[in-house]
Design an enzyme around this catalytic site. Structure first.
Site, PDB file in Angstrom:
ATOM      1  N   HIS A 176     -33.140  49.428  18.620  1.00 18.86           N
ATOM      2  CA  HIS A 176     -33.699  48.651  17.514  1.00 18.86           C
ATOM      3  C   HIS A 176     -32.679  48.530  16.392  1.00 18.86           C
ATOM      4  O   HIS A 176     -31.908  49.465  16.122  1.00 18.86           O
ATOM      5  CB  HIS A 176     -34.966  49.313  16.975  1.00 18.86           C
ATOM      6  CG  HIS A 176     -36.151  49.146  17.857  1.00 18.86           C
ATOM      7  ND1 HIS A 176     -37.410  48.913  17.356  1.00 18.86           N
ATOM      8  CD2 HIS A 176     -36.274  49.168  19.210  1.00 18.86           C
ATOM      9  CE1 HIS A 176     -38.261  48.799  18.363  1.00 18.86           C
ATOM     10  NE2 HIS A 176     -37.597  48.965  19.494  1.00 18.86           N
ATOM     11  N   GLU A 179     -33.000  48.605  13.172  1.00 18.23           N
ATOM     12  CA  GLU A 179     -33.127  49.593  12.099  1.00 18.23           C
ATOM     13  C   GLU A 179     -32.484  50.924  12.479  1.00 18.23           C
ATOM     14  O   GLU A 179     -31.817  51.549  11.651  1.00 18.23           O
ATOM     15  CB  GLU A 179     -34.605  49.854  11.768  1.00 18.23           C
ATOM     16  CG  GLU A 179     -35.350  48.641  11.263  1.00 18.23           C
ATOM     17  CD  GLU A 179     -36.117  47.903  12.342  1.00 18.23           C
ATOM     18  OE1 GLU A 179     -37.222  47.434  12.051  1.00 18.23           O
ATOM     19  OE2 GLU A 179     -35.606  47.785  13.478  1.00 18.23           O
ATOM     20  N   CYS A 210     -41.482  48.619  13.276  1.00 19.34           N
ATOM     21  CA  CYS A 210     -42.461  49.186  14.210  1.00 19.34           C
ATOM     22  C   CYS A 210     -42.694  50.661  13.839  1.00 19.34           C
ATOM     23  O   CYS A 210     -42.017  51.196  12.963  1.00 19.34           O
ATOM     24  CB  CYS A 210     -41.938  49.065  15.636  1.00 19.34           C
ATOM     25  SG  CYS A 210     -40.569  50.196  16.018  1.00 19.34           S
ATOM     26  N   CYS A 247     -39.430  52.827  14.067  1.00 18.22           N
ATOM     27  CA  CYS A 247     -38.473  52.568  12.994  1.00 18.22           C
ATOM     28  C   CYS A 247     -39.012  53.035  11.648  1.00 18.22           C
ATOM     29  O   CYS A 247     -38.262  53.549  10.820  1.00 18.22           O
ATOM     30  CB  CYS A 247     -38.108  51.097  12.973  1.00 18.22           C
ATOM     31  SG  CYS A 247     -37.170  50.624  14.466  1.00 18.22           S
TER      32      CYS A 247
END
Length: 149
Positions: free
Chosen positions: A53, A55, A83, A86
């Site tokens: 991801h 992040e 999400c 994260c």
């Protein structure tokens, strides 16, 4: 701090992710001076990892740049609402502020599904949403249209 300026940099990373066949999410972390100390884009398909991801990549780079796991005083700019995974990383890194573009109706953890930052974790970053939302959402729409074609 000009939120749109930083979100444009996150959007550029999201566009790179889109070109790579990834879900177009980009992220930058700026320190208290305004310097960008972390950058990330989605890499789940290329890395074949659920941890790919934007992040997480940006937070990892920022921690390395700072030489500390604590990112207090820093702001995270991301094109899509974080999400749960994260959001947990944001809490653990003690980021002071989160700025995101488009809402994530299926897994957004800054209010769309749940607001993890308002739970009793003892740390609550400031959250600003909807920054360059139309541009962020347009990249997502473009990705999913390509997937359907």
């Amino acid at each position: 701090m000009n939120y749109e300026q930083y979100m444009r940099q996150a959007l550029a990373l999201a566009a790179e992710a889109l070109a790579d066949g990834e879900v177009p999410v980009g992220c930058v972390v700026a320190d208290e001076t305004g310097a960008i100390i972390g950058r990330g884009k989605n890499t789940r398909e290329r890395s074949r990892s659920a941890l790919g991801h934007a992040e997480l990549s940006a937070i990892d780079e920022a921690c390395r740049a700072r030489g500390d796991w604590r990112l207090d005083g820093c702001t995270l700019f991301v094109t899509l609402e974080p999400c749960p995974m994260c959001a947990g990383a944001i809490l653990n890194a003690r980021l002071t502020c989160v700025v995101y573009g488009a809402r994530e109706e299926r897994s957004g953890s800054c209010g769309s599904v749940i607001d993890l930052f308002s739970e009793n974790y003892g740390f609550h970053p400031a959250v600003y949403k909807g920054i360059l939302e139309d541009a962020c959402a347009a990249l997502m729409k473009q990705f999913f249209e390509k997937m359907r074609a």
